[in-house]
Design a protein around this motif. Sequence first.
Motif, PDB file in Angstrom:
ATOM      1  N   PHE A 174      -0.573 -18.726 137.435  1.00  0.00           N
ATOM      2  CA  PHE A 174      -1.413 -19.623 136.645  1.00  0.00           C
ATOM      3  C   PHE A 174      -0.604 -20.798 136.106  1.00  0.00           C
ATOM      4  N   ILE A 175       0.591 -20.541 135.613  1.00  0.00           N
ATOM      5  CA  ILE A 175       1.451 -21.607 135.084  1.00  0.00           C
ATOM      6  C   ILE A 175       1.840 -22.560 136.203  1.00  0.00           C
ATOM      7  N   TRP A 176       2.158 -22.024 137.373  1.00  0.00           N
ATOM      8  CA  TRP A 176       2.521 -22.844 138.524  1.00  0.00           C
ATOM      9  C   TRP A 176       1.364 -23.760 138.918  1.00  0.00           C
ATOM     10  N   ILE A 177       0.163 -23.227 138.939  1.00  0.00           N
ATOM     11  CA  ILE A 177      -1.025 -24.019 139.273  1.00  0.00           C
ATOM     12  C   ILE A 177      -1.263 -25.088 138.210  1.00  0.00           C
ATOM     13  N   ALA A 178      -1.147 -24.719 136.941  1.00  0.00           N
ATOM     14  CA  ALA A 178      -1.357 -25.681 135.853  1.00  0.00           C
ATOM     15  C   ALA A 178      -0.342 -26.819 135.926  1.00  0.00           C
ATOM     16  N   ILE A 179       0.907 -26.500 136.196  1.00  0.00           N
ATOM     17  CA  ILE A 179       1.939 -27.533 136.323  1.00  0.00           C
ATOM     18  C   ILE A 179       1.634 -28.427 137.522  1.00  0.00           C
ATOM     19  N   GLY A 180       1.211 -27.843 138.625  1.00  0.00           N
ATOM     20  CA  GLY A 180       0.853 -28.626 139.811  1.00  0.00           C
ATOM     21  C   GLY A 180      -0.293 -29.581 139.542  1.00  0.00           C
ATOM     22  N   ILE A 181      -1.323 -29.107 138.859  1.00  0.00           N
ATOM     23  CA  ILE A 181      -2.475 -29.961 138.556  1.00  0.00           C
ATOM     24  C   ILE A 181      -2.062 -31.088 137.605  1.00  0.00           C
ATOM     25  N   ALA A 182      -1.299 -30.754 136.564  1.00  0.00           N
ATOM     26  CA  ALA A 182      -0.857 -31.772 135.613  1.00  0.00           C
ATOM     27  C   ALA A 182       0.023 -32.819 136.302  1.00  0.00           C
ATOM     28  N   ALA A 183       0.931 -32.377 137.142  1.00  0.00           N
ATOM     29  CA  ALA A 183       1.817 -33.303 137.851  1.00  0.00           C
ATOM     30  C   ALA A 183       1.036 -34.174 138.824  1.00  0.00           C
TER      31      ALA A 183
END
Length: 82
Positions: A7-16
Motif C-alpha cells: 500500500f505504501i509503495w502504491i501511494a508513493i507511486g501515485i504521489a510521485a
Amino acid sequence: MDAKAIFIWIAIGIAAGWLASIFVGGGGIIRYLLTGVLGAFVGGFIFKFAGININLGNTYVNEIVVAAVGAIVVVLVARLLA
C-alpha cells in the motif's frame, strides 16, 4: 512483503506520478501509478549513481521526491522516443 508495504509503495507511486504530471503533463490514476513506480526505480538509480543523498526530514517525503524526479525523466525520455 506485507500488505502495508505494498500500500505504501502504491501511494508513493501515485504521489510521485502526480507530481511528475504537474511538471510534464499527463493524467489519470493508472498513469500516475505506472510512471511513479517506474520513476522510483529510475530515480533511485540516478540518485545512487550520482551520489546524491537527500534528507528532507521524512523517509516517505524523500522517496516521493526521488520517485517524482525519476518519473519526470521517464516521461521526458518516452516523449523523445515517440
